[in-house]
Scaffold this active site. Sequence first.
Site, PDB file in Angstrom:
ATOM      1  N   GLY A  18     -39.551  13.097 -28.057  1.00  0.00           N
ATOM      2  CA  GLY A  18     -39.580  11.652 -27.863  1.00  0.00           C
ATOM      3  C   GLY A  18     -38.209  11.106 -27.546  1.00  0.00           C
ATOM      4  O   GLY A  18     -38.058  10.147 -26.782  1.00  0.00           O
ATOM      5  N   ASP A  19     -37.196  11.717 -28.138  1.00  0.00           N
ATOM      6  CA  ASP A  19     -35.806  11.362 -27.840  1.00  0.00           C
ATOM      7  C   ASP A  19     -35.302  12.075 -26.597  1.00  0.00           C
ATOM      8  O   ASP A  19     -34.728  11.457 -25.693  1.00  0.00           O
ATOM      9  CB  ASP A  19     -34.906  11.729 -29.025  1.00  0.00           C
ATOM     10  CG  ASP A  19     -35.113  10.843 -30.226  1.00  0.00           C
ATOM     11  OD1 ASP A  19     -34.916   9.623 -30.106  1.00  0.00           O
ATOM     12  OD2 ASP A  19     -35.469  11.365 -31.298  1.00  0.00           O
TER      13      ASP A  19
END
Length: 392
Positions: free
Chosen positions: A174-175
């Site tokens: 997600g990052d």
Amino acid sequence: MGALSNLRVIDLTQVLAGPYCTMLLADMGADVVKIERPGGDLIRSNPPFVDDAEEEAYGGYFQSVNRGKRSLELDFNDDEDREDFLSLVEEADIVVENYRSGTMEKYDLGYETLKERNPQLIYSSIRGFGDPRTGETHRQGQPSFDLIAQALGGVMEITGQAEGPPTKVGPGIGDLFTATLNCIGILAAVNHREQTGEGQYVDTAMYDAMLSMTERAIYQHSYTGDPPSRRGNSHPTLFPYDAFETRDGYAVVAAFGTNHWNEVCAAMDREDLADDYPTAADRLEHREALREEIAAWAADLETEELVETLEGRVPVAPVQNTDDIFDDPHVKDREMLVPVEQPGSNETVEIAGSPIKMTETPPEPHGRAPLLDEHREEILGSETDVETAADD
């Protein structure tokens, strides 16, 4: 001299998504000035440490994604620090931040303010839910982390065993995927500026990035009307494409092409399966029974034996842990483990190298991560010296 050595980046990011984005830029030669809040990036103190957390300047988390940057500690509540920041913006090419929407505006340092100081500035943000400038939603202003983005974006629903719960992907995709997309957006904006002289705002949302990453689930739902769910290590439309347990571990086999399927059947001494299931559609229809056949064969072999039997004929690989990765000559040959100094210890540590390879300007980590405020004199002192000389 890296491919981006002509670019100055002002990095206001912390933790993972933003620092990974600016790390990619630094590896490619950009001068990345990391502006840190009083006390520094929140993850400076995160483990692991080599030996003594009290003596070492930071842990592995910070070291890994902040290598090759310069550090300057500033307090935006302080008028002098705020002016120092604005003076840096005037000479910068890019500003990157990953605060909640509206945070920079609280200090009157939002895009519009910085654009007045530097009309050609490229201002980039990474947020959980994007910025109102590129599309306003009710979620903006909410905090977000990797786990939230994976949950909302559909990643967890399609990850894990069919009978098990939704599962987070191990690395913080997600990052990291959001950061990579943001880096691409920044470089596209740099190219646009080269052609037009115009700066612009670049915005990447973690939720949006995870939706983009689950593209297969999106089109499947659109075509069938059914929401895809977990399938373990198998593939919804290809077979065999899975992980199989061996006597001492696991190996993955991707043999969905008919030529590869025939090779697997030959290795198993089961040419009858090749004859009985000659097409991809046949194999997909009978995937459960065929998987049991392959699983029984694999269970009698050690991982290395299975891989050696199929390697060069079928896409196959062992499931490796980091011990295996550190011993893999491919990793060394590709310079994917990079030694850096660990301040406060007498040791060097190894961090992941750059996967971007270029023949003329090869990206590479440019040394360890910075100490907090390590480069104040280097960044601001030279400007003060120039002003003093001008007054004289």
